[in-house]
Design an enzyme around this catalytic site. Sequence first.
Site, short mmCIF file in Angstrom:
data_model
loop_
_atom_site.label_atom_id
_atom_site.label_comp_id
_atom_site.label_asym_id
_atom_site.label_seq_id
_atom_site.Cartn_x
_atom_site.Cartn_y
_atom_site.Cartn_z
N ASP A 298 -23.67 8.45 6.43
CA ASP A 298 -22.22 8.67 6.32
C ASP A 298 -21.48 7.48 5.72
OD1 ASP A 298 -22.33 11.23 7.28
OD2 ASP A 298 -21.75 10.73 9.32
N ARG A 329 -22.64 15.84 -1.46
CA ARG A 329 -21.95 14.56 -1.67
C ARG A 329 -22.50 13.77 -2.86
NH1 ARG A 329 -21.01 12.80 4.71
NH2 ARG A 329 -19.06 14.02 4.96
#
Length: 419
Positions: A298, A329
């Site tokens: 993250d 992502r």
Amino acid sequence: MQIVLSAPKYTDSVITLPASKSISNRALIINALAGGNAHPDNLSCCDDTDVMVAALKDMPYEINIKACGTAMRFLTAYLSASDCGEHVITGTDRMKHRPIGVLVDALRSLGAEIAYVGEEGYPPLKISGRHLEGGMVSVMGNISSQYISALLMIGPVMTQGLTLHLDGDIISRPYIDLTVCTMQEYGAEVEWLDGATIAVKPTPYKAVPFTIENDWSAASYWYEILALQGKVASPEDEGRGNITLPGLLDGSRQGDSAIRYIFSMLGVKTRFEQEGAVLTLHKRMLPRLDIDFINHPDLAQTVVVTTALMNLPFRFTGLQSLRIKETDRIMALKQEMAKLGYVLDDSDEGTLEWDGTRCEPVADPVICTYEDHRMAMAFAPACIMFPGLKMDNPQVVSKSYPEFWNDLKRVGFVIEELN
């Protein structure tokens, strides 16, 4: 909604970060399994936690967790192991395309009754809650740690407890350790038997007072702000600026506390004082940066944007799980960094690198957020290098850090809303 962002020359402020949603969501599930009548203290006030609180309080037949992946995984296990009747758990269109088959298969092998409402392997799910026998189950160690945490947390309420074996390489181990530690705080008997096996005894949880610490992943954006301001500082502003972040623990179990070590290589030093973690600039020059993000994926978006904008070539590995987050992502980072003139390479699976290759930046770029809170927050500090940077759909930060834009305004960022 679209906003235009501009940054102050330097930042000298105290910022109160949100509580950790990772710990909040674990504590909520465990507290519910313990029969606790009161919520843990200092709960996160973000979307991910709000949907958990609402679901556990109201327990409607259809539980809509919206875009909250943690809630989907944790509540799937909770509902399966609780004698709470039948429920359907669903979410956004994106959530309906995020795989959950590994968790469902593991729960079924332990006796859970779960059916797919739509496409096999994906939400929505129909779950008939029951007391589970438990026993032994094996899953791959390179799956999302949220699957593993979901299974572990229901271990104490199963008749035989749980022995969970992780096959192959294990990713995001700090998140698993965070789960184990939180379970132990509530009286669970859980331990690693070896490097790949965790045993959970059928010892019931105890409802105890519990306070959530603040969120290290939210801190990452403030490290980024300080690093980029240091990069563009004029001679008269050089050395100015520091940020104090109360509620961050030096010995935190949060895997994302690794951000302090990463940014020590990018010119931001962390020291701990009575008022909290204090971030200050210091000189640090590196020819390139190579990091394995297997234990803290993250943080990747923040560090990718920062290092590229600091003109520091990098090679980041351990990013496999980024493909199945709120968005892909890796794809999103490639597309949005190209708008700013940076060509990222993802030709090796689970890897993202930049060798210094540039392209013509888009005139008047608008950053897309892809319904992903971390895309919005990682790219917001880019306005330090690109004054007047525009961003679509900034409201997605509510998923983890609802006060993010207000906190930026408090330290001098100018945020203008466009029609």
